[in-house]
Write a protein that holds these residues in place. Structure first.
Motif, mmCIF file in Angstrom:
data_model
loop_
_atom_site.group_PDB
_atom_site.id
_atom_site.type_symbol
_atom_site.label_atom_id
_atom_site.label_comp_id
_atom_site.label_asym_id
_atom_site.label_seq_id
_atom_site.Cartn_x
_atom_site.Cartn_y
_atom_site.Cartn_z
ATOM 1 N N SER A 89 0.907 -1.128 0.043
ATOM 2 C CA SER A 89 -0.170 0.071 -0.009
ATOM 3 C C SER A 89 0.852 1.334 0.117
ATOM 4 C CB SER A 89 -0.973 0.081 1.293
ATOM 5 O OG SER A 89 -0.262 -0.015 2.155
ATOM 6 N N ALA A 90 1.931 1.392 0.858
ATOM 7 C CA ALA A 90 2.842 2.513 0.844
ATOM 8 C C ALA A 90 3.564 2.569 -0.406
ATOM 9 C CB ALA A 90 3.676 2.590 1.797
ATOM 10 N N GLU A 91 4.155 1.397 -1.080
ATOM 11 C CA GLU A 91 4.966 1.672 -2.089
ATOM 12 C C GLU A 91 4.192 1.786 -3.478
ATOM 13 O OE1 GLU A 91 7.963 2.099 -1.682
ATOM 14 O OE2 GLU A 91 7.866 1.338 0.416
ATOM 15 N N MET A 92 3.029 1.370 -3.501
ATOM 16 C CA MET A 92 2.253 1.404 -4.672
ATOM 17 C C MET A 92 1.737 2.901 -4.755
ATOM 18 S SD MET A 92 -0.196 -1.963 -4.786
ATOM 19 C CE MET A 92 0.332 -3.479 -5.645
ATOM 20 N N ALA A 93 1.347 3.586 -3.855
ATOM 21 C CA ALA A 93 0.988 4.793 -3.701
ATOM 22 C C ALA A 93 2.110 5.728 -4.146
ATOM 23 C CB ALA A 93 0.800 5.361 -2.176
ATOM 24 N N ASP A 94 3.426 5.560 -3.826
ATOM 25 C CA ASP A 94 4.533 6.004 -4.321
ATOM 26 C C ASP A 94 4.449 5.916 -5.775
ATOM 27 O OD1 ASP A 94 5.135 7.213 -1.769
ATOM 28 O OD2 ASP A 94 6.550 5.741 -1.468
ATOM 29 N N ALA A 95 4.256 4.804 -6.353
ATOM 30 C CA ALA A 95 4.496 4.505 -7.661
ATOM 31 C C ALA A 95 3.473 5.131 -8.633
ATOM 32 C CB ALA A 95 4.529 2.691 -7.839
ATOM 33 N N LEU A 96 2.100 5.112 -7.957
ATOM 34 C CA LEU A 96 1.174 5.521 -8.991
ATOM 35 C C LEU A 96 1.418 7.018 -8.870
ATOM 36 C CD1 LEU A 96 -2.024 3.912 -7.492
ATOM 37 C CD2 LEU A 96 -1.049 3.860 -9.937
ATOM 38 N N ALA A 97 1.993 7.934 -8.088
ATOM 39 C CA ALA A 97 2.213 9.197 -8.257
ATOM 40 C C ALA A 97 3.303 9.419 -8.964
ATOM 41 C CB ALA A 97 2.617 9.775 -6.730
ATOM 42 N N LEU A 98 4.254 8.750 -9.219
ATOM 43 C CA LEU A 98 5.359 8.924 -10.318
ATOM 44 C C LEU A 98 5.143 8.152 -11.700
ATOM 45 C CD1 LEU A 98 8.211 7.300 -7.765
ATOM 46 C CD2 LEU A 98 7.680 9.577 -8.508
ATOM 47 N N ALA A 99 4.290 7.506 -11.592
ATOM 48 C CA ALA A 99 3.908 6.750 -12.895
ATOM 49 C C ALA A 99 3.350 7.543 -14.170
ATOM 50 C CB ALA A 99 2.674 5.919 -12.760
ATOM 51 N N GLY A 123 1.809 -9.437 -9.901
ATOM 52 C CA GLY A 123 0.911 -8.894 -10.616
ATOM 53 C C GLY A 123 1.090 -7.433 -11.001
ATOM 54 N N GLY A 124 0.156 -6.769 -11.198
ATOM 55 C CA GLY A 124 0.314 -5.212 -11.722
ATOM 56 C C GLY A 124 -1.106 -4.620 -11.638
ATOM 57 N N LEU A 125 -1.044 -3.293 -11.759
ATOM 58 C CA LEU A 125 -2.146 -2.433 -11.788
ATOM 59 C C LEU A 125 -2.144 -1.341 -12.502
ATOM 60 C CD1 LEU A 125 -2.009 0.043 -9.567
ATOM 61 C CD2 LEU A 125 -2.209 -2.061 -7.933
ATOM 62 N N TYR A 126 -3.094 -0.752 -12.908
ATOM 63 C CA TYR A 126 -3.053 0.686 -13.593
ATOM 64 C C TYR A 126 -4.357 1.297 -13.209
ATOM 65 C CZ TYR A 126 -5.416 -1.567 -17.688
ATOM 66 O OH TYR A 126 -6.365 -2.274 -18.290
ATOM 67 N N ILE A 127 -4.652 2.599 -13.524
ATOM 68 C CA ILE A 127 -5.658 3.617 -13.316
ATOM 69 C C ILE A 127 -6.172 4.184 -14.623
ATOM 70 C CG2 ILE A 127 -6.877 5.297 -12.311
ATOM 71 C CD1 ILE A 127 -5.166 4.770 -9.666
ATOM 72 N N GLN A 128 -7.492 3.865 -15.226
ATOM 73 C CA GLN A 128 -7.966 4.741 -16.273
ATOM 74 C C GLN A 128 -9.267 5.319 -15.445
ATOM 75 O OE1 GLN A 128 -8.139 1.763 -19.468
ATOM 76 N NE2 GLN A 128 -6.741 2.914 -20.436
ATOM 77 N N GLY A 129 -9.213 6.684 -15.633
ATOM 78 C CA GLY A 129 -10.519 7.442 -15.228
ATOM 79 C C GLY A 129 -10.699 7.117 -13.713
ATOM 80 N N THR A 130 -11.603 6.564 -13.321
ATOM 81 C CA THR A 130 -11.897 6.276 -11.812
ATOM 82 C C THR A 130 -12.001 4.740 -11.717
ATOM 83 O OG1 THR A 130 -14.384 6.311 -12.063
ATOM 84 C CG2 THR A 130 -13.089 8.166 -11.501
ATOM 85 N N GLU A 131 -11.186 4.130 -12.518
ATOM 86 C CA GLU A 131 -11.191 2.476 -12.586
ATOM 87 C C GLU A 131 -9.894 2.223 -12.262
ATOM 88 O OE1 GLU A 131 -14.881 1.822 -15.995
ATOM 89 O OE2 GLU A 131 -12.706 0.823 -16.147
ATOM 90 N N LEU A 132 -9.816 1.291 -11.404
ATOM 91 C CA LEU A 132 -8.400 0.175 -11.088
ATOM 92 C C LEU A 132 -8.585 -0.708 -11.600
ATOM 93 C CD1 LEU A 132 -6.101 0.856 -7.919
ATOM 94 C CD2 LEU A 132 -6.710 -1.561 -8.847
ATOM 95 N N HIS A 133 -7.570 -1.255 -12.549
ATOM 96 C CA HIS A 133 -7.316 -2.531 -13.123
ATOM 97 C C HIS A 133 -6.210 -3.194 -12.449
ATOM 98 C CE1 HIS A 133 -9.920 -1.494 -16.827
ATOM 99 N NE2 HIS A 133 -9.709 -0.188 -16.164
ATOM 100 N N LEU A 134 -6.650 -4.298 -11.901
ATOM 101 C CA LEU A 134 -5.498 -5.264 -11.155
ATOM 102 C C LEU A 134 -5.643 -6.842 -11.724
ATOM 103 C CD1 LEU A 134 -4.766 -5.095 -7.386
ATOM 104 C CD2 LEU A 134 -5.220 -7.409 -8.440
ATOM 105 N N LEU A 135 -4.535 -7.041 -11.991
ATOM 106 C CA LEU A 135 -4.108 -8.533 -12.445
ATOM 107 C C LEU A 135 -3.464 -9.336 -11.621
ATOM 108 C CD1 LEU A 135 -4.020 -9.714 -16.092
ATOM 109 C CD2 LEU A 135 -2.205 -10.375 -14.599
#
Length: 217
Positions: A89-99, A123-135
């Motif tokens: 949760s901590a590292e993904m928050a940083d990653a999304l802010a840098l992506a 796995g991995g994730l990304y955001i499009q609009g207000t949708e979070l896609h997680l695989l």
């Protein structure tokens, strides 16, 4: 020899220790000239929201109909334990802010069993609009390093190292956006390894908002 070379995946490390990592990985399906394919990155998603999402992910052993008739439904199990949720949760928050618009966040968690074997979840994730896609590419898979020494599990975190045998769920279920699956995906147990979650329906006890680029609204 060049024909046998393993494709390089451009990536940036956000967090790494001897057994785990979180990184940003370019998605070649995202085209600069096709804005509809762009991710809504960088994005500011709080650690609290990500903790809620990661804590709500569950897996269930995939059983075909005849097996369900005999054994019933398999129990639901948490994807991540508390320590993994805290780290991610901590590292993904940083990653999304840098992506960037063409980078997805990938993760890799492992627990060494022997010199050549380990249990992995990735796995991995990304955001499009207000949708979070997680695989979820792998979940508690025992991976043995081949004798020729090539290590695929760390290089490709979103790809399964073995045939998938699980279905992925999220609670609360009303935050999940249903997706269409092919007949082949259903037969190979690949139809429920990816989730699309509506971030507008995810809240924490503190009701921390999700902040995305204004351009997506």
């Amino acid at each position: 020899m060049s024909g046998c070379a393993i494709p390089h995946v451009p990536s940036r490390i956000v967090y790494e220790d001897p057994v785990n990592y979180v990184r940003l990985e370019e998605d070649r399906k995202v085209l600069p000239e096709w804005p509809q394919s762009h991710f809504s990155h960088p994005a500011t998603v709080s650690k609290g929201v990500l903790r809620t999402i990661l804590s709500g992910l569950k897996v269930q052993e995939h059983r075909v109909a005849p097996l369900r008739w005999i054994q019933g439904e398999a129990p639901l199990e948490l994807v991540f334990n508390d320590n993994e949720v805290t780290l991610l949760s901590a590292e993904m928050a940083d990653a999304l802010a840098l992506a960037q618009y063409n980078e997805r966040v990938t993760f890799y968690l492992s627990e060494p069993l022997t010199f050549a074997r380990r249990t992995i979840t990735s796995g991995g994730l990304y955001i499009q609009g207000t949708e979070l896609h997680l695989l979820l590419g792998n979940w508690r898979i025992i991976y043995g390093i081949p004798t020729y020494g090539m290590i695929y599990d760390r290089r490709y975190p979103m790809r399964p190292t073995v045939a998938k045998g699980f279905d992925l769920f999220f609670e609360p279920a009303d935050a999940v956006i249903p997706q269409q699956s092919s007949v082949l995906d259903n037969l190979l147990a690949n139809s429920k390894d990816e989730l699309v979650i509506d971030l507008s329906k995810v809240t924490t006890q503190e009701r921390t908002p999700v902040s995305l680029p204004s351009s997506v609204f």
